[in-house]
Design a protein around this motif. Structure first.
Motif, PDB file in Angstrom:
ATOM      1  N   PHE A 184       0.839  -1.213   0.000  1.00 40.53           N
ATOM      2  CA  PHE A 184       0.000   0.000   0.000  1.00 40.53           C
ATOM      3  C   PHE A 184       0.865   1.251   0.000  1.00 40.53           C
ATOM      4  CE2 PHE A 184      -1.729   3.438   2.605  1.00 40.53           C
ATOM      5  CZ  PHE A 184      -2.825   3.797   1.844  1.00 40.53           C
ATOM      6  N   SER A 185       1.921   1.252   0.810  1.00 40.82           N
ATOM      7  CA  SER A 185       2.806   2.414   0.906  1.00 40.82           C
ATOM      8  C   SER A 185       3.437   2.738  -0.446  1.00 40.82           C
ATOM      9  CB  SER A 185       3.884   2.153   1.960  1.00 40.82           C
ATOM     10  OG  SER A 185       4.689   3.302   2.138  1.00 40.82           O
ATOM     11  N   ARG A 186       3.879   1.707  -1.146  1.00 43.53           N
ATOM     12  CA  ARG A 186       4.492   1.919  -2.467  1.00 43.53           C
ATOM     13  C   ARG A 186       3.463   2.439  -3.469  1.00 43.53           C
ATOM     14  NH1 ARG A 186       7.159  -2.926  -1.073  1.00 43.53           N
ATOM     15  NH2 ARG A 186       5.633  -4.149  -2.266  1.00 43.53           N
ATOM     16  N   LEU A 187       2.262   1.854  -3.450  1.00 38.91           N
ATOM     17  CA  LEU A 187       1.217   2.308  -4.364  1.00 38.91           C
ATOM     18  C   LEU A 187       0.830   3.761  -4.107  1.00 38.91           C
ATOM     19  CD1 LEU A 187      -1.333  -0.668  -4.603  1.00 38.91           C
ATOM     20  CD2 LEU A 187       0.203   0.177  -6.378  1.00 38.91           C
ATOM     21  N   PHE A 188       0.710   4.105  -2.849  1.00 31.67           N
ATOM     22  CA  PHE A 188       0.314   5.476  -2.487  1.00 31.67           C
ATOM     23  C   PHE A 188       1.349   6.474  -2.983  1.00 31.67           C
ATOM     24  CE2 PHE A 188      -0.567   9.218  -0.064  1.00 31.67           C
ATOM     25  CZ  PHE A 188      -1.928   9.173   0.207  1.00 31.67           C
ATOM     26  N   LYS A 189       2.616   6.195  -2.735  1.00 34.65           N
ATOM     27  CA  LYS A 189       3.683   7.112  -3.163  1.00 34.65           C
ATOM     28  C   LYS A 189       3.717   7.231  -4.684  1.00 34.65           C
ATOM     29  CE  LYS A 189       7.415   9.679  -2.790  1.00 34.65           C
ATOM     30  NZ  LYS A 189       8.672   9.160  -2.233  1.00 34.65           N
ATOM     31  N   ALA A 190       3.529   6.115  -5.391  1.00 33.76           N
ATOM     32  CA  ALA A 190       3.557   6.138  -6.859  1.00 33.76           C
ATOM     33  C   ALA A 190       2.403   6.953  -7.426  1.00 33.76           C
ATOM     34  CB  ALA A 190       3.508   4.708  -7.391  1.00 33.76           C
ATOM     35  N   GLU A 191       1.214   6.842  -6.805  1.00 34.94           N
ATOM     36  CA  GLU A 191       0.032   7.521  -7.341  1.00 34.94           C
ATOM     37  C   GLU A 191      -0.057   8.972  -6.902  1.00 34.94           C
ATOM     38  OE1 GLU A 191      -4.837   6.939  -7.365  1.00 34.94           O
ATOM     39  OE2 GLU A 191      -3.495   5.209  -7.310  1.00 34.94           O
ATOM     40  N   VAL A 194       3.664  11.593  -2.926  1.00 33.82           N
ATOM     41  CA  VAL A 194       4.134  11.803  -1.557  1.00 33.82           C
ATOM     42  C   VAL A 194       3.795  10.551  -0.761  1.00 33.82           C
ATOM     43  CG1 VAL A 194       3.898  14.323  -1.566  1.00 33.82           C
ATOM     44  CG2 VAL A 194       1.954  12.899  -0.877  1.00 33.82           C
ATOM     45  N   THR A 195       4.387  10.406   0.402  1.00 34.46           N
ATOM     46  CA  THR A 195       4.061   9.264   1.237  1.00 34.46           C
ATOM     47  C   THR A 195       2.693   9.447   1.883  1.00 34.46           C
ATOM     48  OG1 THR A 195       5.020  10.152   3.273  1.00 34.46           O
ATOM     49  CG2 THR A 195       6.516   8.990   1.763  1.00 34.46           C
ATOM     50  N   PHE A 196       2.162   8.349   2.397  1.00 29.39           N
ATOM     51  CA  PHE A 196       0.870   8.400   3.080  1.00 29.39           C
ATOM     52  C   PHE A 196       0.912   9.380   4.247  1.00 29.39           C
ATOM     53  CE2 PHE A 196      -1.492   6.848   6.807  1.00 29.39           C
ATOM     54  CZ  PHE A 196      -2.786   6.990   6.340  1.00 29.39           C
ATOM     55  N   ILE A 197       1.953   9.314   5.061  1.00 28.27           N
ATOM     56  CA  ILE A 197       2.074  10.197   6.225  1.00 28.27           C
ATOM     57  C   ILE A 197       2.198  11.648   5.797  1.00 28.27           C
ATOM     58  CG2 ILE A 197       3.511  10.819   8.201  1.00 28.27           C
ATOM     59  CD1 ILE A 197       1.817   8.320   8.596  1.00 28.27           C
TER      60      ILE A 197
END
Length: 263
Positions: A184-191, A194-197
């Motif tokens: 999830f963290s990788r997907l969020f950053k790619a889309e 920025v990071t989730f946090i």
């Protein structure tokens, strides 16, 4: 430009508002006063003010109900609440009802004039309306999580936007979209870029900025209700993101409005 109606059963409070306005750049406003809701409604119909300054504790009617009646009579009226009540739930109610400001007693001249600036400076009226709508969304209650399996990141973004004031963790939202935390963290950053946090923190700061502009709520109250653990962490995070403390941001914004109104 309409006048100003003060509805407050405390004589001293009404006199204080009148004095502040009469000694300001808005001294031209006609001012009427009432110590009850019923007389306030009568004066509203007679004088058709553009701004109502309202204490929520009235002897003959709940202040929120009175404000609703005011808006029913004239949806264009701006209502500024002036109260001793520091409850965030009350701020939610006030904003969701369509009022335009929430100031705490004892009232400061700076805060009242800043609120009037925001409402009376023509160039800022549209922006004020936008801010009011944004804040209504910012203080909305938690909503059920709606999952779109084809768009897990956007599902999480929607969840953040409606639940940012709650405690939210990466592991929690990853579980909600049935992904491992690392994936999830990788997907969020790619889309999102920025990071989730980083996204969550920035969004919370943006919501706090709207409350800093629109209300005189204490910093710790805003911190606690925009998802920050405490006022100290909020101040540190806000300064890292915005380059200034929450108090400095509030003062700079108010000064800008004041200068635009007198320049």
């Amino acid at each position: 430009m309409g006048g100003l109606l003060i509805v407050d059963d405390e004589v001293e409070s009404r006199e204080q508002v009148r004095l502040i306005v009469e000694e300001s750049q808005y001294h031209y406003l006609s001012i009427s006063e009432s110590d009850t809701a019923q007389r306030g409604l009568l004066l509203l119909k007679q004088n058709r003010p553009s701004i109502v300054i309202l204490d929520l504790s009235l002897p003959d009617m709940d202040g929120i109900q009175f404000g609703k009646k005011v808006l029913e009579c004239n949806p264009d009226v701006s209502i500024i609440v002036v109260t001793h009540l520091k409850m965030f739930e009350m701020v939610q109610t006030v904003i969701n009802t369509g009022f335009s400001g929430y100031l705490l007693k004892p009232l400061s001249k700076f805060e009242l004039i800043s609120a009037l600036d925001r409402l009376l400076i023509p160039d800022l009226v549209k922006e004020t309306t936008k801010e009011t709508n944004y804040v209504r969304n910012a203080v909305s209650s938690s909503k059920p999580f709606e999952l779109d399996l084809g768009n897990p990141i956007q599902s999480v973004i929607s969840y953040i936007h409606t639940n940012f004031h709650e405690q939210i963790s990466l592991n929690e939202v990853a579980d909600r979209v049935y992904l491992s935390a690392s994936h999830f963290s990788r997907l969020f950053k790619a889309e999102m870029g920025v990071t989730f946090i980083e996204y969550l923190t920035k969004y919370r700061v943006e919501q706090s900025k709207k409350l800093l502009k629109m209300t005189s709520l204490p910093i710790e109250v805003i911190a606690n209700n925009t998802g920050f653990a405490n006022a100290s962490y909020f101040a540190t995070t806000f300064k890292r993101v915005e380059g200034k403390t929450p108090s400095e941001y509030r003062s700079i914004f108010s000064n800008l409005l004041h200068n635009n109104g007198t320049g």
